[in-house]
Design a protein around this motif. Structure first.
Motif, mmCIF file in Angstrom:
data_model
loop_
_atom_site.group_PDB
_atom_site.id
_atom_site.type_symbol
_atom_site.label_atom_id
_atom_site.label_comp_id
_atom_site.label_asym_id
_atom_site.label_seq_id
_atom_site.Cartn_x
_atom_site.Cartn_y
_atom_site.Cartn_z
ATOM 1 N N HIS A 60 9.854 0.594 -20.973
ATOM 2 C CA HIS A 60 10.285 0.860 -19.600
ATOM 3 C C HIS A 60 11.801 1.005 -19.535
ATOM 4 C CE1 HIS A 60 10.210 -3.623 -19.797
ATOM 5 N NE2 HIS A 60 11.413 -3.428 -19.327
ATOM 6 N N SER A 95 14.591 -5.862 -7.001
ATOM 7 C CA SER A 95 13.802 -5.801 -8.231
ATOM 8 C C SER A 95 14.636 -5.507 -9.471
ATOM 9 C CB SER A 95 12.726 -4.707 -8.098
ATOM 10 O OG SER A 95 11.932 -4.937 -6.963
ATOM 11 N N ASP A 119 10.743 5.003 -14.710
ATOM 12 C CA ASP A 119 9.448 4.320 -14.739
ATOM 13 C C ASP A 119 8.509 4.802 -13.652
ATOM 14 O OD1 ASP A 119 10.387 2.825 -16.853
ATOM 15 O OD2 ASP A 119 11.085 1.191 -15.566
ATOM 16 N N VAL A 315 7.089 0.151 -6.802
ATOM 17 C CA VAL A 315 7.313 -0.992 -7.693
ATOM 18 C C VAL A 315 5.992 -1.689 -8.001
ATOM 19 C CG1 VAL A 315 8.335 -3.289 -7.849
ATOM 20 C CG2 VAL A 315 9.714 -1.361 -7.049
ATOM 21 N N LYS A 316 5.186 -1.864 -6.972
ATOM 22 C CA LYS A 316 3.873 -2.473 -7.204
ATOM 23 C C LYS A 316 3.052 -1.625 -8.158
ATOM 24 C CE LYS A 316 3.329 -4.721 -2.729
ATOM 25 N NZ LYS A 316 2.809 -4.387 -1.392
ATOM 26 N N ILE A 318 4.088 0.324 -10.433
ATOM 27 C CA ILE A 318 4.624 0.258 -11.787
ATOM 28 C C ILE A 318 4.202 -1.044 -12.455
ATOM 29 C CG2 ILE A 318 6.759 -0.006 -13.116
ATOM 30 C CD1 ILE A 318 8.071 1.943 -11.110
ATOM 31 N N GLU A 319 4.271 -2.110 -11.681
ATOM 32 C CA GLU A 319 3.991 -3.421 -12.262
ATOM 33 C C GLU A 319 2.514 -3.621 -12.560
ATOM 34 O OE1 GLU A 319 5.711 -6.019 -9.433
ATOM 35 O OE2 GLU A 319 7.720 -5.885 -10.311
ATOM 36 N N SER A 320 1.694 -3.049 -11.711
ATOM 37 C CA SER A 320 0.263 -3.172 -11.943
ATOM 38 C C SER A 320 -0.404 -2.047 -11.199
ATOM 39 C CB SER A 320 -0.237 -4.508 -11.378
ATOM 40 O OG SER A 320 -0.047 -4.507 -9.987
#
Lengths: 347, 347
Positions: A60, A95, A119, A315-316, A318-320
């Motif tokens: 990332h 973040s 990302d 962001v969410k 990307i994270e999951s």
DNA sequence: TTGTACGCGTTATCAA
DNA sequence: TTGATAACGCGTACAA
């Protein structure tokens, strides 16, 4: 002098590359003394890990991209761009992300997308969204669209352009106007409003809906449609074209504030009083709208929230993984001084 | 579904990785038929080269970073930020570069710098520039400073803040004012103006220079200095503090337009007429300056050019080494309606 | 703490 | 001319 790399530091400190890496990222896995020792040497030799190599390993980049359909210089002139970026910025700050502004590269959106080391993407108001979506999917990073017609399976953040436009037109109609001109943002579709898409299409849809509620439609006589560029000049030219006609409108409904402001300027210059002789409504509620004379009645949208929500969705994502959501933010009519009932004799 | 990579394409096409790479970057080294064949397969399988891996090999990213001393949301609110970015954007568009906005990461400038995968940095108005410069040097990519005190060996783009400030103060003095208050942007130095650095220092220097030409200095009586935050509120509080004193100033010289506008608002609210009772000068020439009543006399700077020149310097620096230049762009006084001679009895 | 494989392209070198 | 082999860039992750 070549850049000093991790191997140099490892050698100098008499340890392995791994140890150096730990000293930076996971000092607890090293004895305090060696960690300190390594850091000191790194400092002395002016070493810092190469971000590209790091991204290569970790997978990332710590960066999100904002995909823009136009060249940077044009986009930033857009009055609500700062607010939108402010919203994104809040999420980035929180973040620990950086923001990359990605405009077409040598005229090619595709090239820009595949080159951007990010990302994930936020897209803003894409027009040829179908082609772009394909590239975006191919690029393999998550993305969230903003101000585009929602696509199945892709999170989309929009504002209620249709609702706002409907309110604006409804306001003008309810106050008594029946001779109305719509000044639309030039689309390349030359007035074939059935083909409008995206923001343009939504706003047009709202206008039509309000007209319909009053039993009206665009007929080229009492209700007219004219396209112009979304600039002050465009608005001025729009007014002039309209005023040449035999029957003047008593109200002009503009798709952007900047057009509306151009109308007001041209009208004032021509001795036409706003709102007594001509009511004007805008769209966007840019800063200027409340400052000009007369203050502009217009439709406001939550630009900052739009950016904030879109970025946090990304962001969410990307994270999951995450269920794609379509979210529509409210718009609202701001009544100021540029609209009043039409004069009797003109009605 | 894992991202498809160069090896997958090579396999599918029955060629080597090299051939695939050539097909994308150097098609002339392949027979037309194989190149076409490879591209077709890549298209079918949805392959595009990973930008990070590519940067790793080529040694460049196609991105420049704009290093900002504050969190993104605060910076973009700055009224001249868009213009500055517009200038940078012109260069980016022309050179096929993307722009990365780099703000402190978790409060750390250093962390932001070492993490940013860029080919070079533009820095905007750094304050603790010494520490940051060290990190920047260590980071090993070229950089150009904007609105910082020039550093030996580093290209620096500045505007003539001192000259502009001098003009502003000179104007106020020449028109007859002798009771003057300077409203400075809060520095953390609590009025010890000898310690001001950067933009703040330069503007202060200009004010002092003009005062000196009239045989004056900051003495706490006829000429006072007060710090306030660079917000409308800051300006309002500044005015109120000043108006509590026994002897009112006849002119307020503010270090930013937004402060000046706060002063005008507070003055108007208190029944003090601008400029008859109180002259006000700003700095920056933001859009609002010409729109408020009375229109604000202020100092304009060429923000767009500043960005444009800084970015093109950086591009040159990236492409080849270059003699570091210090360039100072002109500022100019814009005389509008917020300044007039002081009343006789107050002189 | 260390050795080593690994990620994913690009490019120099070499062979047909 | 066309293409393959292998080294390389620089960290990180995992087994040892």
């Amino acid at each position: 002098m070549a850049r000093v790399n991790i191997k140099d530091i490892a050698q100098k400190a008499g340890v392995s590359k791994t140890a150096v890496s730990f000293a930076f990222n996971n000092p607890s896995r090293l004895s305090e003394s060696t960690a300190q020792q390594i850091l000191t040497i790194a400092e002395e030799m002016g070493y810092s890990p190469d971000p590209v190599a790091r991204s290569m390993s970790t997978g990332h980049t710590g960066t999100i991209g904002l995909l823009l359909p136009q060249p940077l210089p044009e986009i930033v002139r857009n009055p609500f761009f700062p607010e939108f970026v402010e919203g994104i910025g809040e999420v980035c700050t929180h973040s620990g992300l950086s923001l990359m502004l990605v405009s077409p590269l040598k005229g090619s959106m595709r090239r820009a997308i595949v080159n951007a080391a990010v990302d994930g993407f936020l897209t803003l108001g894409l027009e040829e969204y179908k082609a772009t979506m394909v590239v975006l999917r191919q690029r393999g990073v998550p993305f969230v669209t903003v101000d585009s017609d929602p696509i199945e399976g892709v999170p989309a953040i929009n504002v209620d352009d249709a609702g706002g436009a409907c309110q604006a037109m409804h306001h003008v109609l309810a106050i008594g106007h029946r001779q109305i001109a719509i000044l639309a943002i030039r689309s390349g579709k030359q007035g074939h409003y059935q083909e409008y898409v995206g923001t343009l299409g939504a706003r047009m849809h709202g206008y039509l809906q309000a007209l319909q509620q009053f039993g009206l439609s665009i007929n080229g006589r009492s209700v007219r449609l004219l396209e112009c560029t979304s600039t002050e000049n465009g608005g001025m030219e729009g007014f002039q074209a309209l005023w040449k006609l035999r029957r003047h409108p008593t109200a002009i409904v503009a798709m952007s504030d900047i057009i509306a402001i151009g109308v007001i300027k041209a009208a004032t210059a021509a001795g036409v009083q706003v709102p007594q002789d001509l009511s004007v409504v805008g769209f966007d509620d840019i800063t200027l709208a409340s400052l000009i004379h007369p203050a502009l009645t217009t439709v406001a949208q939550p630009s900052r929230e739009k950016g904030q929500i879109a970025a946090s969705q990304l962001v969410k994502l990307i994270e999951s993984s995450l269920e794609p959501v379509h979210q529509v933010l409210p718009t609202r009519l701001i009544e100021r001084a540029s609209v009043c009932p039409p004069k009797k004799e003109e009605n």
